[in-house]
Design a protein around this motif. Structure first.
Motif, PDB file in Angstrom:
ATOM      1  N   CYS A   3      11.348 -21.099  -5.555  1.00 42.79           N
ATOM      2  CA  CYS A   3      12.533 -21.567  -6.257  1.00 42.79           C
ATOM      3  C   CYS A   3      13.654 -20.539  -6.138  1.00 42.79           C
ATOM      4  N   ALA A   5      15.209 -18.057  -7.384  1.00 42.97           N
ATOM      5  CA  ALA A   5      15.233 -16.838  -8.194  1.00 42.97           C
ATOM      6  C   ALA A   5      15.238 -15.693  -7.186  1.00 42.97           C
ATOM      7  N   THR A  77      11.408 -20.997 -11.491  1.00 43.11           N
ATOM      8  CA  THR A  77      12.552 -20.885 -12.392  1.00 43.11           C
ATOM      9  C   THR A  77      12.364 -21.695 -13.671  1.00 43.11           C
ATOM     10  N   CYS A 112       9.744 -16.767 -13.114  1.00 45.86           N
ATOM     11  CA  CYS A 112      10.743 -15.734 -12.873  1.00 45.86           C
ATOM     12  C   CYS A 112      11.970 -16.161 -13.656  1.00 45.86           C
ATOM     13  N   VAL A 113      11.988 -15.749 -14.907  1.00 40.04           N
ATOM     14  CA  VAL A 113      13.058 -16.114 -15.821  1.00 40.04           C
ATOM     15  C   VAL A 113      13.461 -14.874 -16.604  1.00 40.04           C
TER      16      VAL A 113
END
Length: 174
Positions: A3, A5, A77, A112-113
């Motif tokens: 995604c 990120a 994400t 991954c946030v």
């Protein structure tokens, strides 16, 4: 499945590490991640031996990938995790992952946030829902730990945890 990120820019090295472990790797990307990696798509396809996909195939077209033994969504994400948990499959990556649940494919989703997204109540509901569906979500202790907004370190994303989880899901230990 990658995604949009920042750690996705390192996916080529992750593919090489997975291949060194004996994996056949296929790469799917969200449309934005594909745009970020636009200049590398041909090289990544050559590395894997399969087309990099970011869109659904047309009806009647054959599948160009072999059946999956394990599916990984990383970096995952906020948007993709929520869409997946809610069954909103407009993106190929989310559709692959959602269908993988029904097919019984072992699945790993490494978030991954940043910490601001984690404070949104839907994030925790989505992580819980995916875990309830059997998806391994390495998040928190022993998994991905978010940074405050603007403090991300893409090079520090724990790709090794993703590979370890995939190997364990496949039935082997690294």
């Amino acid at each position: 499945m990658g995604c949009a990120a920042p750690p996705v820019v390192h996916v080529g090295g992750v593919i090489q590490r997975a291949q060194a472990l004996g994996w056949t790797v296929c790469l799917g990307l969200t449309p934005t991640a594909a745009r970020w990696l636009e200049g590398d798509i041909d090289r990544l396809a050559e590395m894997t031996g399969f087309p990099v996909r970011s869109a659904y195939k047309m009806p009647g077209e054959p599948d160009v990938w072999p059946p999956a033994d394990v599916g990984v969504v990383a970096p995952a994400t906020f948007n993709t995790l929520n869409q997946w948990a809610l069954g909103i499959t407009e993106k190929f990556v989310v559709g692959f992952a959602a269908e993988g649940i029904g097919k019984g494919i072992p699945l790993i989703a490494m978030p991954c946030v940043n910490a601001a997204y984690v404070r949104h109540s839907q994030f925790h509901r989505s992580v819980a829902a995916l875990r309830d569906m059997g998806v391994r979500v390495p998040y928190g202790d022993g998994g991905f730990v978010p940074n405050e907004p603007g403090e991300g370190r893409p090079e520090a994303y724990p790709w090794e945890l993703v590979l370890d989880a995939a190997q364990a899901a496949r039935g082997g230990v690294r």
